[in-house]
Design an enzyme around this catalytic site. Structure first.
Site, PDB file in Angstrom:
ATOM      1  CB  SER A 696      -0.948   0.008   1.201  1.00  0.00           C
ATOM      2  OG  SER A 696      -0.215  -0.012   2.410  1.00  0.00           O
ATOM      3  CE  LYS A 739      -3.328   1.036   5.001  1.00  0.00           C
ATOM      4  NZ  LYS A 739      -3.085   0.511   3.635  1.00  0.00           N
TER       5      LYS A 739
END
Length: 810
Positions: A696, A739
C-alpha cells in the site's frame, strides 16, 4: 523400485540404539518405556525424525547410568516407535513394538547417542512346515501344549495377567512366537531372558522356556503353601491370646473391605444405568464395568477403568442449558457489556433469530481476528451471557501435541481426554460457548499437528461425531457454540480458515476509546482502587492527552493500565490528605502528566510546510493505523535506487515498480530519457528500527520520487495509500478504516485512496468523513495532480512544456 523389507534377513541401515536397564524386549512385544537419560532421548528423537525404527538392547549392568559399548549385549531387537509422549518432569514415555531379533555387528558412534550397524536374525528352519508330519505331532505340538499348561498354572498363581492373554495364546501356531510371547509376561532374571533372546532355534528356545516355567511354578507353589501356613498360625495365636475368634480377625476385616468395594460397584452400576447415556456410550460403559467387577480394587488396570468410567459419567452427553430466545434482551446485554463491534453483535443476534425460528441450528464457528486488547476474549464471555449459555475457555497458545485436542490413548494411568472434553466436563453443559483462544499461536512438532486435529472440531458437518482418543467414542459437539480468537489471520492455518467465519475486530477509534474509558474502564478502576467517593473530573482534552501520549494501541488494555495508575496516584493523595470528603481533583493535561510522569510517545502530526521529496503515507500496524512518511532524495550518481528504513521485500518491489513507471513517463515529466543514468534516487522511511512491509506504500513512494526528481513540493495536508503497477494503475488495499482514522488524528485534510476502496468508507465514522476530503483515484496521474503543489496540477501531463517552464521560472 520396491523398498527393502526391514524384517528380511540381512544388514540394516545405521540405526540409533536405545540401551535398556532391567528389561529385555522380544519380537511381537509392545512395551511402554520411560526414558530419562539425555543420550537415550536424543536416540529417540533421531528415530522419530527418520522412519521411527531403532535398535533396543539390554545393558549387562542395569545400575550403570552411562553405559559403555562393552556394557551392551550384542543381541537385541529391532523396535518400531508406536507412540511417544514427553512428560512434565522432562522424561519421555515411548510405546515400542519389537519387530525382529538383530545382531549388532558394529557401533558407529557413542556420542551424542548410540548408533550401530545390525543384521536381522531369523529363526533357524527347525520347524516342520507340514503340520501333519510326525515331528510336529509327536515333538513340537506336545511341547507347545506343555508350555501353555505351565503358563496357565503360572497365571493362576500370580494373578497379574488377564485371562484374555491365555485365550489369544491358544491361537498361536508358531513355536518361536509362542516362546517370545510367553517369556515377555513371565518374571525371569535378566540373564535368563537375554539367553532366550539369543536362541534362534525355536524348538530349543521353547524347551528352555519349559524348564524355566516348571521351576518358577514349583517355587510359587511352595511359597503359597508356606504363606498359607503362616496365616493359619497367626490366626491360632490370635485365638490363644484372647483376641477373639477367627471370624473377628483378618478375615472379617478383609470381608469388610470387599463389602465396601462391592457397594461402590453397585453405586457405580446404578449411575451408569441412570445417567441416560447414548446407546454406544452406555454399551461401552457397561462392558468396562464388567471388567472392573472381575478385578481386584487396588490393581493398576482397575484404576484406569475407574477413571475412564468417571469421565464417561461426568461428561454432559444429554444435558443442555436453556438458551435465551429473547432477541431484545440479548441485544441489551451485548450493548451494555461491550461498546462498538457492531458486526459481531449483529452476527450473534442473527444466529439467535434463526435458531428461534428454525428450532435447531448447527453452531457457527466464529473467529474474531484483531490486535491484542480489543476485547475479543471478553466479547466471547458476553456472547455466552447474551445467549444464556455457560462459558468455557481453551487456551491454544503454545499447544504442540495433537493429544491436547484429541486426547491421550488409554495406554497408561495418566491418560485423559483432550482440552475440548475437559472444558465441557468443567462447564457441565453440552451447548456451552467454548472460546478457542490464540488460534494463531499453536505449534507443531514430532507429537503431531494440533491444528489438523482441530479440523474435525471446527467443521459443523463433522463435529456431530467428534472422536476423542481417550473415550474411543463419538461425542456430539454440534450444539457447542465455538468462538475462536487470533491476532493475525495469515498465521491461522489455511485449512482451519476454510472452516471459520472470520470477523475482523480492527480496533477502536479515538471516540470509541474515550467512550469506553468513561463508561467502563474509569468506573471499574475507581471501584478497584477505593476512590468511588472521590470527586474526580477528567476532561476530554486530558483524556485525549492520555490516549495519545501514554498509549499507542488498537485496543484499550494499556489505556486501562494507565487509568489504574492514575487512580492509584489519586488514592494515595486522597489518603495522605486525611481522606477528606470535600476533596476533589479536576485534572487537565498538566495534571495527568504530573501524575503519570514523562509522556511515553510523541504524537505524530503532519508537517506544517510543503516539502520536496516528502510524502505522507498511511499504514496499519499492530496498534492500529499510523502515518508512514516516505522521503526521497536525488543525488549525482550512476543510476542506483537505494532503499532504507528496514523495508520488506514487497515494499522494495513497489519502489522498483514506481521507478520503472517514472522512467516510462520521463517525457511527460519533462525529464531526459537517460536521467536515471546520471543520478541516484534514495528512498527512506523513518523509524528504521521498525520493520515495514506491504504494497500500500506504492503510490506514496512514487509521489515522493517524482517530487524529488522534479523539485516540486508535495502538499503537507495530503496523505495517501494504494498499490502501484508498472502501468501506473492504483490497486485496492486493506485496513482503510484504520488508515483514514490515523490521517484524521494527524491533522490531514485530504486522503487519496484507491477507487475500488470506496465501498470501505461505509465503515468509517461519519463524523470523521465530514472533516476530510476523500479523493478516490485509479491512476498515478490522478495522485500527482492532487498531491503536488503546482499552480496547474490538472494540466500537468497534458502540456509537459508548462511544467518545464514553471521549473525554470521558479
Amino acid at each position: 523400485m520396491d523398498e527393502p523389507n526391514p524384517l528380511a534377513p540381512g544388514a540394516l541401515p545405521v540405526l540409533p540404539l536405545l540401551p535398556l536397564r532391567d528389561i529385555v524386549v522380544f519380537p511381537n512385544m509392545v512395551v511402554p518405556l520411560f526414558v530419562g537419560r539425555e543420550k537415550s532421548i536424543l536416540a529417540l528423537e533421531q528415530a522419530v525424525a527418520g522412519d521411527k525404527q531403532l535398535v533396543l538392547s539390554a545393558q549387562k549392568r542395569g545400575k550403570s547410568n552411562d553405559p559403555a559399548i562393552e556394557d551392551i549385549f550384542e543381541t537385541g531387537v529391532l523396535g518400531h516407535i508406536v507412540q511417544i509422549l514427553r512428560l512434565g518432569d522432562g522424561t519421555v514415555k515411548v510405546l515400542v513394538e519389537g519387530r525382529a531379533r538383530v545382531h549388532i555387528s558394529a557401533f558407529t558412534q557413542s556420542q551424542p547417542y548410540f548408533a550401530c550397524e545390525a543384521t536381522v536374525l531369523v529363526d533357524a528352519p527347525a520347524v516342520p512346515v507340514d503340520r501333519s508330519e510326525p515331528a510336529w505331532r509327536d515333538v513340537v505340538r506336545p511341547l507347545m501344549d506343555s508350555v501353555l499348561g505351565l503358563f496357565e498354572a503360572y497365571v493362576k498363581l500370580t494373578r497379574r495377567i488377564q485371562a484374555e492373554m491365555l485365550t489369544s495364546l491358544h491361537t498361536v501356531d508358531d513355536p518361536g512366537r509362542l516362546a517370545d510371547t510367553v517369556v515377555a509376561h513371565v518374571a525371569l532374571k535378566l540373564k535368563d531372558k537375554q539367553d532366550l533372546l539369543e536362541m534362534i532355534d525355536p524348538i530349543a528356545r521353547l524347551a528352555r522356556l519349559q524348564a524355566m516355567l516348571q521351576s518358577e511354578t514349583e517355587q510359587l507353589t511352595t511359597e503359597r503353601k508356606l504363606k498359607g501356613k503362616s496365616k493359619k498360625a497367626e490366626r491360632v495365636r490370635e485365638v490363644l491370646a484372647g483376641e477373639g475368634p477367627p471370624t473377628m480377625g483378618r478375615d472379617a476385616r478383609d470381608g469388610g473391605e470387599r463389602d465396601e468395594f462391592k457397594q461402590e460397584l453397585l453405586d457405580l452400576e446404578g449411575k451408569i444405568r441412570g445417567k441416560g447415556l447414548p446407546e454406544a456410550a452406555a454399551e461401552r460403559a457397561l462392558k468396562e464395568f464388567k471388567k472392573l467387577r472381575q478385578m481386584t480394587p487396588m490393581s493398576a488396570e482397575a484404576t484406569v477403568i475407574r477413571n475412564y468410567l468417571d469421565w464417561i459419567l461426568a461428561l454432559p452427553w444429554q444435558h443442555k442449558d436453556e438458551e435465551r430466545g429473547d432477541i431484545a434482551a440479548a441485544e441489551a446485554i451485548l450493548e451494555a457489556e461491550h461498546y462498538g463491534m457492531g458486526k459481531v453483535k449483529e452476527r450473534i443476534l442473527e444466529y439467535l433469530a434463526v435458531k428461534s425460528l428454525v428450532g435447531g441450528l448447527r453452531g457457527p464457528i466464529l473467529c474474531l481476528v484483531g490486535p491484542p486488547g480489543v476485547g475479543k476474549t471478553s466479547l466471547a464471555r458476553s456472547i455466552a451471557h447474551a445467549t444464556g449459555r455457560k462459558f468455557g475457555r481453551v487456551s491454544l497458545g503454545g499447544v504442540r501435541d495433537e493429544a491436547e485436542i484429541r486426547g491421550h490413548r488409554r495406554t497408561y494411568i495418566g491418560a485423559m481426554p483432550g482440552k475440548i472434553l475437559q472444558t465441557l466436563r468443567k462447564v457441565g453443559a453440552g451447548n456451552a460457548v467454548i472460546l478457542l483462544d490464540e488460534l494463531d499461536k499453536m505449534a507443531m512438532d514430532f507429537r503431531g499437528d494440533p491444528a489438523a486435529a482441530l479440523l474435525e472440531v471446527l467443521d459443523p458437518e463433522q463435529n456431530s461425531a467428534f472422536g476423542d482418543h481417550y473415550l474411543d467414542l463419538d461425542y456430539d459437539l454440534s450444539d457447542v457454540l465455538f468462538v475462536a480468537t487470533a491476532n493475525v489471520q495469515s498465521q491461522i492455518p489455511l485449512p482451519l480458515q476454510d472452516r471459520l467465519e472470520i470477523i475482523e475486530v480492527p480496533g477502536y477509534t479515538e471516540w470509541e476509546k474515550m467512550a469506553i474509558a468513561r463508561q467502563y474502564l474509569l468506573p471499574k478502576q475507581r471501584t478497584a482502587n477505593g476512590i468511588d467517593g472521590l470527586d474526580l473530573e477528567l476532561g476530554d482534552e486530558a483524556l485525549r492527552f492520555l490516549l495519545h501520549r501514554y498509549t499507542k494501541e488498537a485496543g484499550v488494555r494499556n489505556l486501562e493500565r494507565e487509568l489504574a495508575t492514575l487512580c492509584r496516584k489519586l488514592a494515595k493523595s486522597w489518603l495522605a490528605g486525611g481522606k477528606q470528603a470535600e476533596a476533589s481533583f479536576h485534572l487537565d493535561e498538566a495534571g495527568v502528566e504530573k501524575l503519570l510522569g514523562v509522556t511515553k510517545y510523541r504524537e505524530r502530526v503532519a508537517e506544517e510546510l510543503d516539502e520536496v521529496g516528502v510524502c505522507n503515507g498511511l499504514a496499519v500496524t499492530m496498534v492500529g493505523g499510523d502515518l508512514l512518511p516516505a522521503e526521497a532524495m536525488v543525488v549525482p550518481g550512476k543510476g542506483q535506487l537505494l532503499l532504507t528504513g528496514k523495508l520488506g521485500e514487497v515494499m522494495r518491489e513497489s519502489a522498483q515498480a514506481a521507478m520503472s513507471y517514472i522512467r516510462s513517463r520521463a517525457d511527460s515529466f519533462g525529464l531526459a530519457r537517460d536521467f536515471h543514468q546520471k543520478v541516484d534516487v534514495h528512498v527512506h522511511c523513518p523509524e528504521g528500527a521498525i520493520p515495514k512491509d506491504g504494497p500500500s506504500a506504492g503510490i506514496t513512494m512514487a509521489t515522493a520520487m517524482v517530487s524529488a526528481l522534479l523539485r516540486v513540493p508535495v502538499k503537507a495536508s495530503v496523505a495517501m495509500t494504494g498499490e502501484i503497477t508498472l502501468r501506473g494503475r492504483v490497486l485496492p488495499i486493506g485496513g482503510l478504516k484504520e488508515k483514514v482514522l490515523a490521517a484524521h488524528r494527524a491533522g490531514i485534510t485530504t486522503v487519496i485512496i484507491p477507487a475500488e476502496n470506496r465501498k470501505d468508507l461505509a465503515d468509517v465514522p461519519a463524523s470523521v468523513l465530514e472533516q476530510l476530503t476523500i479523493v478516490p483515484v485509479s491512476h498515478v496521474d490522478e495522485v500527482l495532480a492532487v498531491a503536488l503543489a503546482l499552480p496547474n496540477a490538472e494540466g500537468l501531463f497534458a502540456s509537459p512544456s508548462n511544467l518545464i517552464d514553471w521549473r525554470v521560472d521558479h
